[in-house]
Design an enzyme around this catalytic site. Structure first.
Site, PDB file in Angstrom:
ATOM      1  N   ASN A   9      -9.792  -1.479  -2.768  1.00 35.57           N
ATOM      2  CA  ASN A   9      -8.598  -2.290  -3.024  1.00 35.57           C
ATOM      3  C   ASN A   9      -9.053  -3.661  -3.520  1.00 35.57           C
ATOM      4  O   ASN A   9      -9.768  -4.371  -2.795  1.00 35.57           O
ATOM      5  CB  ASN A   9      -7.787  -2.418  -1.728  1.00 35.57           C
ATOM      6  N   HIS A  12      -7.686  -8.776  -3.252  1.00 37.17           N
ATOM      7  CA  HIS A  12      -8.100 -10.138  -2.855  1.00 37.17           C
ATOM      8  C   HIS A  12      -9.054 -10.808  -3.833  1.00 37.17           C
ATOM      9  O   HIS A  12      -9.365 -11.989  -3.691  1.00 37.17           O
ATOM     10  CB  HIS A  12      -8.574 -10.144  -1.402  1.00 37.17           C
ATOM     11  N   HIS A  45      -2.098  -3.418  -4.840  1.00 35.55           N
ATOM     12  CA  HIS A  45      -0.794  -3.544  -4.181  1.00 35.55           C
ATOM     13  C   HIS A  45       0.030  -4.554  -4.958  1.00 35.55           C
ATOM     14  O   HIS A  45      -0.223  -5.754  -4.876  1.00 35.55           O
ATOM     15  CB  HIS A  45      -1.024  -3.999  -2.742  1.00 35.55           C
ATOM     16  N   ARG A  47       2.836  -6.528  -4.877  1.00 36.22           N
ATOM     17  CA  ARG A  47       3.837  -6.969  -3.921  1.00 36.22           C
ATOM     18  C   ARG A  47       5.044  -7.568  -4.623  1.00 36.22           C
ATOM     19  O   ARG A  47       4.924  -8.128  -5.708  1.00 36.22           O
ATOM     20  CB  ARG A  47       3.222  -8.030  -2.980  1.00 36.22           C
ATOM     21  N   ARG A  51       2.063 -12.213  -4.723  1.00 31.25           N
ATOM     22  CA  ARG A  51       1.136 -13.210  -4.177  1.00 31.25           C
ATOM     23  C   ARG A  51      -0.300 -13.013  -4.682  1.00 31.25           C
ATOM     24  O   ARG A  51      -1.092 -13.916  -4.672  1.00 31.25           O
ATOM     25  CB  ARG A  51       1.151 -13.192  -2.654  1.00 31.25           C
ATOM     26  N   GLU A  72      -0.057   0.682  -4.728  1.00 37.45           N
ATOM     27  CA  GLU A  72       0.724   0.481  -3.502  1.00 37.45           C
ATOM     28  C   GLU A  72       1.936  -0.379  -3.821  1.00 37.45           C
ATOM     29  O   GLU A  72       1.834  -1.345  -4.588  1.00 37.45           O
ATOM     30  CB  GLU A  72      -0.120  -0.234  -2.445  1.00 37.45           C
ATOM     31  N   THR A 103      -0.068  -6.267   5.513  1.00 32.99           N
ATOM     32  CA  THR A 103       0.760  -5.177   6.019  1.00 32.99           C
ATOM     33  C   THR A 103       0.637  -5.081   7.533  1.00 32.99           C
ATOM     34  O   THR A 103      -0.473  -5.087   8.074  1.00 32.99           O
ATOM     35  CB  THR A 103       0.317  -3.861   5.367  1.00 32.99           C
ATOM     36  N   GLU A 153      -1.135   8.166   4.104  1.00 29.92           N
ATOM     37  CA  GLU A 153      -2.259   7.286   4.433  1.00 29.92           C
ATOM     38  C   GLU A 153      -1.991   6.734   5.821  1.00 29.92           C
ATOM     39  O   GLU A 153      -0.989   6.049   6.035  1.00 29.92           O
ATOM     40  CB  GLU A 153      -2.431   6.145   3.428  1.00 29.92           C
ATOM     41  N   HIS A 193      -6.637   0.222   6.162  1.00 27.73           N
ATOM     42  CA  HIS A 193      -6.170  -1.105   6.600  1.00 27.73           C
ATOM     43  C   HIS A 193      -7.058  -1.678   7.704  1.00 27.73           C
ATOM     44  O   HIS A 193      -7.203  -1.091   8.771  1.00 27.73           O
ATOM     45  CB  HIS A 193      -4.718  -1.139   7.063  1.00 27.73           C
TER      46      HIS A 193
HETATM   47  C1  DXP Z   1      -1.065  -1.179   2.803  1.00 30.28           C
HETATM   48  C2  DXP Z   1      -2.314  -1.844   3.211  1.00 30.28           C
HETATM   49  O1  DXP Z   1      -2.773  -1.722   4.300  1.00 30.28           O
HETATM   50  C3  DXP Z   1      -3.051  -2.664   2.251  1.00 30.28           C
HETATM   51  O2  DXP Z   1      -3.502  -1.891   1.252  1.00 30.28           O
HETATM   52  C4  DXP Z   1      -2.188  -3.747   1.667  1.00 30.28           C
HETATM   53  O3  DXP Z   1      -2.639  -4.046   0.377  1.00 30.28           O
HETATM   54  C5  DXP Z   1      -2.319  -4.954   2.553  1.00 30.28           C
HETATM   55  O4  DXP Z   1      -1.650  -6.013   1.917  1.00 30.28           O
HETATM   56  P1  DXP Z   1      -2.543  -7.199   1.320  1.00 30.28           P
HETATM   57  O5  DXP Z   1      -3.481  -6.575   0.326  1.00 30.28           O
HETATM   58  O6  DXP Z   1      -1.532  -8.120   0.702  1.00 30.28           O
HETATM   59  O7  DXP Z   1      -3.300  -7.774   2.490  1.00 30.28           O
HETATM   60  N1  LIG Z   2      -4.178   0.719   2.283  1.00 36.49           N
HETATM   61  C1  LIG Z   2      -5.318  -0.023   2.788  1.00 36.49           C
HETATM   62  C2  LIG Z   2      -5.973  -0.789   1.673  1.00 36.49           C
HETATM   63  O1  LIG Z   2      -5.751  -0.498   0.504  1.00 36.49           O
HETATM   64  C3  LIG Z   2      -6.911  -1.876   1.992  1.00 36.49           C
HETATM   65  O2  LIG Z   2      -6.543  -2.530   3.183  1.00 36.49           O
HETATM   66  P1  LIG Z   2      -7.591  -3.664   3.668  1.00 36.49           P
HETATM   67  O3  LIG Z   2      -8.965  -3.033   3.717  1.00 36.49           O
HETATM   68  O4  LIG Z   2      -7.542  -4.771   2.638  1.00 36.49           O
HETATM   69  O5  LIG Z   2      -7.089  -4.077   5.023  1.00 36.49           O
END
Ligand code: DXP
Ligand SMILES: NCC(=O)COP(=O)(O)O
Length: 243
Positions: A9, A12, A45, A47, A51, A72, A103, A153, A193
């Site tokens: 993911n 960030h 994600h 959003r 953000r 996401e 989340t 998931e 997560h």
């Molecule tokens: C759904 C999940 O757990 C994450 O993939 C999500 O992206 C968390 O949100 P942030 O990335 O904004 O922290």
């Molecule tokens: N769905 C979880 C994800 O994509 C990443 O979550 P995290 O490792 O950033 O908490």
């Protein structure tokens, strides 16, 4: 035991960019580096409050990813319209609250069954495979089956946030039982997560899990070790857990 896949993911990376309103770092560039380092897929994600990931990032990565996109998003008409236009390989439906830091829990599928079922059907008609981000809760798993979503998931946040060894162990048992139950119901099961380099192996060892989606910990480690090494090290830990 079956291989376990890593979805990286890159949200960030975009958080860092948005902090100053610059054009760098580019999450699309980070995604290419992560794929080169062994990521099996890229998760982003989009959003509602934008953000971090921007609409532009989704469109660029829909053209540049060499693996596959897991998009996401919240279950809203706006996001469903975007997903049906972009047509990512996967779309993971997640809960969203504007005031949340990240989340906070799983999607309440059982409490909005018709809405989620209609979303899954619409995404399926567009050729998108849906995953539902849910807690390891039997009622939510049964509801996910009812929506005909092929994937879930499982939310590992409570396991990751556990404050004591005993609490973390209890969460691990709950996750293991829920994941086994979901697999028995015919669902394909991912998880994610809050996973990091010191808590991932116990989750990766659960044999029914197909893929782990991990972001924050990898991007944080990348700030110190570089993204390629951060991805390789995470993948290595996951593969070791399956040996
Ligand atoms: C759904 C999940 O757990 C994450 O993939 C999500 O992206 C968390 O949100 P942030 O990335 O904004 O922290
Ligand atoms: N769905 C979880 C994800 O994509 C990443 O979550 P995290 O490792 O950033 O908490």
């Amino acid at each position: 035991m079956s291989e376990i896949l890593l979805g990286v993911n890159v949200d960030h990376i975009a958080t860092l960019r948005q902090a100053r309103g610059t054009t760098y770092p580019d999450p699309a560039h980070a995604a290419a580096v992560a794929e080169h380092a062994g990521a099996d897929g890229i998760t982003i994600h989009l959003r509602e409050d934008r953000r971090h990931i921007q609409d532009r990032d989704v469109w660029v990565m829909s053209e540049t990813l060499q693996t596959r996109m897991n998009l996401e998003m919240a279950v809203t008409d706006e996001m469903l319209d975007i997903a049906c236009e972009v047509k990512p390989t996967f779309c993971c439906l997640v809960p969203e609250k504007r005031e949340e830091l990240t989340t906070e829990g799983g999607l309440d599928v059982a409490g909005q069954l018709d809405k989620i079922t209609q979303a899954v059907a619409r995404l399926s008609a567009a050729g998108v495979e849906t995953s539902l981000f849910i807690d390891a809760d039997k009622a939510q798993i049964d509801a996910a089956v009812a929506t005909k979503a092929p994937y879930i998931e499982i939310h590992t946040g409570h396991y990751a946030d556990a404050e004591t060894e005993a609490e973390q162990q209890a969460e691990l048992v709950r996750l293991t039982d829920g994941i086994r139950y979901a697999h028995q119901q015919g669902l394909k099961v991912n998880a994610g997560h809050g996973l990091h380099y010191f808590n991932v192996k116990a989750i990766a060892a659960i044999p029914e899990i197909i893929e782990l989606n991990i972001g924050h910990a990898i991007i944080a480690r990348a700030a110190i070790d570089g993204l390629e090494k951060a991805v390789r090290d995470m993948k290595q830990l996951m593969l070791e857990a399956r040996r």
